[in-house]
Design a protein around this motif. Structure first.
Motif, PDB file in Angstrom:
ATOM      1  N   ALA A 329       0.838  -1.202   0.000  1.00  0.00           N
ATOM      2  CA  ALA A 329       0.000   0.000   0.000  1.00  0.00           C
ATOM      3  C   ALA A 329       0.869   1.247   0.000  1.00  0.00           C
ATOM      4  N   PRO A 330       0.374   2.316  -0.626  1.00  0.00           N
ATOM      5  CA  PRO A 330       1.109   3.590  -0.506  1.00  0.00           C
ATOM      6  C   PRO A 330       1.014   4.102   0.922  1.00  0.00           C
ATOM      7  N   THR A 331       2.041   4.801   1.359  1.00  0.00           N
ATOM      8  CA  THR A 331       2.019   5.376   2.708  1.00  0.00           C
ATOM      9  C   THR A 331       1.320   6.721   2.668  1.00  0.00           C
ATOM     10  N   PRO A 332       0.254   6.912   3.468  1.00  0.00           N
ATOM     11  CA  PRO A 332      -0.383   8.238   3.510  1.00  0.00           C
ATOM     12  C   PRO A 332       0.647   9.298   3.901  1.00  0.00           C
ATOM     13  N   SER A 333       0.780  10.331   3.070  1.00  0.00           N
ATOM     14  CA  SER A 333       1.868  11.293   3.237  1.00  0.00           C
ATOM     15  C   SER A 333       1.358  12.723   3.181  1.00  0.00           C
ATOM     16  N   GLN A 334       1.867  13.550   4.071  1.00  0.00           N
ATOM     17  CA  GLN A 334       1.544  14.981   4.039  1.00  0.00           C
ATOM     18  C   GLN A 334       2.747  15.838   3.661  1.00  0.00           C
ATOM     19  N   ASP A 335       3.945  15.259   3.755  1.00  0.00           N
ATOM     20  CA  ASP A 335       5.149  15.970   3.329  1.00  0.00           C
ATOM     21  C   ASP A 335       5.636  15.360   2.022  1.00  0.00           C
ATOM     22  N   ILE A 336       5.614  16.152   0.945  1.00  0.00           N
ATOM     23  CA  ILE A 336       5.869  15.660  -0.408  1.00  0.00           C
ATOM     24  C   ILE A 336       7.051  16.404  -1.021  1.00  0.00           C
ATOM     25  N   ASP A 337       8.044  15.650  -1.497  1.00  0.00           N
ATOM     26  CA  ASP A 337       9.110  16.221  -2.324  1.00  0.00           C
ATOM     27  C   ASP A 337       8.764  15.935  -3.775  1.00  0.00           C
ATOM     28  N   ALA A 338       8.898  16.940  -4.634  1.00  0.00           N
ATOM     29  CA  ALA A 338       8.481  16.743  -6.023  1.00  0.00           C
ATOM     30  C   ALA A 338       9.231  17.665  -6.963  1.00  0.00           C
ATOM     31  N   MET A 339       9.350  17.215  -8.217  1.00  0.00           N
ATOM     32  CA  MET A 339       9.754  18.096  -9.298  1.00  0.00           C
ATOM     33  C   MET A 339       8.477  18.718  -9.841  1.00  0.00           C
ATOM     34  N   VAL A 340       8.481  20.014 -10.077  1.00  0.00           N
ATOM     35  CA  VAL A 340       7.279  20.671 -10.578  1.00  0.00           C
ATOM     36  C   VAL A 340       7.607  21.505 -11.800  1.00  0.00           C
TER      37      VAL A 340
END
Length: 439
Positions: A329-340
């Motif tokens: 399962a994916p881990t519920p996450s509130q802190d996200i690192d991303a390329m935008v």
């Protein structure tokens, strides 16, 4: 679109049986610098596969004569808007459709201008293959490298470099090999799982639909042959079961008052009736009772099928929830690192600003906690001193969301790893993101 019937492709090891039929659709994005001949190449594919009507051909031939062209200008088949034609530019993402007896195709025709990076991101985000054109006379230019980088950033699994206008360099093997070596050298800095380089003349049709006798030194396939045969079914993630609930179907009247189904699109894995599944974010487990489509029940569902899933137990499931496997399962996450990739021309992305975030079928609010660096897509240089991202710029950011996202890394799943940012004041989509880490 052409009405040819599709023949089955070769079986793909490990793929569901029904997925073989889905392999007869290829989505590919085209990119190239201005005047590299992209519109002519697409026109040639449409023309030589007999996917255009006779009146369209006559119209193009007439327009070519009116322009004083000594040949049928196939670029006019794809340059749809007259105003664009008159200016000699194509400015949006245009979707074209054609088919051969072997496969159906959807082309995302993206403009080559540097100010339209966002269009390339839009067109390539769902592509199975990226087709990058270079002019044989000019060789690799900055935009060629930029388009290749964007394709790999978006995890497009197959890359084709079409060295066009070979007729203007006398079909020189030396010129072609020089460009191929230059691109292969640049590609070592990127993640390119599958690269094919083909010498073509879109204007004269060499190596576009059939092999050309004018390139006896080239022993590879024609462009169309490669597009027809490239395997895409095995590119999909069949390991991580992911099904984001888009809509709860619960009739309010009639014979089926006890019916409760969850509609959405499978974005990963294979789902079958009887499978044990878990619903996030609640964490409750149950089994799949049945899977249905508009044509009736099916024995299995896989990406990118749109289905309705019925569960054995009555659980509290709503839009935005995720059906997955209990031990995967994916881990519920509130802190996200991303390329935008920033798409808004009226405002820049700056740390501290708040946006709405749409991830699969879930919507939340997000604040930009940090801009870690801005990436120069031409040199791949990371500028860590940047304080904002402007239109068409790409950078790595950290977000904090108000509600947990059920996310995977983008490299693992392009659907559950992607999101868009929306300006709540104007309701405009201002950014497209690719998750690199979630915690």
């Amino acid at each position: 679109m052409s009405t040819h019937t599709s023949e089955p492709t070769e079986p793909v090891a490990g793929a569901p049986v029904a997925m073989q039929r889905d392999a007869d659709l290829l989505r590919f994005a085209t990119a190239g610098s201005v005047d590299d001949g992209k519109s002519t190449l697409i026109g040639r594919l449409l023309y030589d596969t007999k996917t255009v009507f006779e009146d369209q051909i006559e119209s193009v031939e007439r327009a070519s004569r009116d322009r004083g062209d000594e040949y049928t200008n196939l670029a006019l088949l794809t340059d749809g808007l007259r105003a664009e034609r008159e200016q000699g530019i194509t400015i949006d993402v245009a979707y074209r459709y054609f088919a051969t007896p072997r496969r159906k195709f959807i082309i995302a025709d993206t403009p080559g201008h540097i100010q339209y990076t966002r269009n390339m991101v839009t067109g390539a985000s769902t592509a199975d293959l990226a087709l990058i054109l270079v002019d044989a006379r000019k060789g690799l230019v900055e935009q060629s490298r930029r388009h290749a980088f964007l394709a790999t950033l978006l995890q497009v699994p197959h890359l084709v470099l079409a060295v066009n206008k070979m007729d203007l360099v006398d079909f020189s093997e030396e010129v072609f090999e020089g460009i191929r070596r230059d691109f292969a050298s640049f590609a070592t800095k990127l993640e390119v799982p599958d690269l094919t380089v083909i010498p073509v003349s879109a204007l004269e049709g060499d190596n576009v639909v059939s092999r050309s006798s004018r390139t006896p030194w080239y022993d590879g396939p024609s462009l169309l042959h490669h597009l027809e045969h490239v395997h895409v079914a095995s590119d999909r993630n069949l390991v991580d079961a992911r099904f984001a609930v888009q809509y709860v179907i619960r009739p309010q009247s009639g014979r089926h008052l006890d019916y409760r189904g969850y509609a959405g699109q499978v974005s990963g894995g294979v789902l079958k009736p009887g499978d044990e599944v878990m619903v996030l974010p609640s964490g409750f487990t149950t089994r799949i009772a049945s899977i249905e489509t508009a044509d009736g029940p099916v024995a299995e569902a896989f990406p990118p099928m749109s289905v309705t899933v019925r569960l054995e137990d009555e659980l509290d499931v709503s839009r935005g929830d995720m059906i997955c496997r209990p031990h995967n399962a994916p881990t519920p996450s509130q802190d996200i690192d991303a390329m935008v990739s920033w798409m808004d021309e009226s405002s820049a992305l700056v740390p501290g600003r708040k946006y709405a975030i749409k991830h699969t079928t879930r919507t939340a609010r997000a604040v930009v906690k940090e801009l870690q660096y801005r990436l120069d897509v031409n040199t791949l240089h990371r500028d860590e001193s940047s304080t904002q991202l402007g239109l068409n710029e790409i950078g790595r950011i950290r977000l904090r969301t108000t509600a947990p996202l059920l996310a995977d890394e983008y490299r693992r799943n392009r659907t559950t790893g992607g999101f868009v940012l929306i300006d709540e004041g104007t309701n405009r989509t201002v950014g497209a993101g690719m998750i690199t880490a979630a915690e």
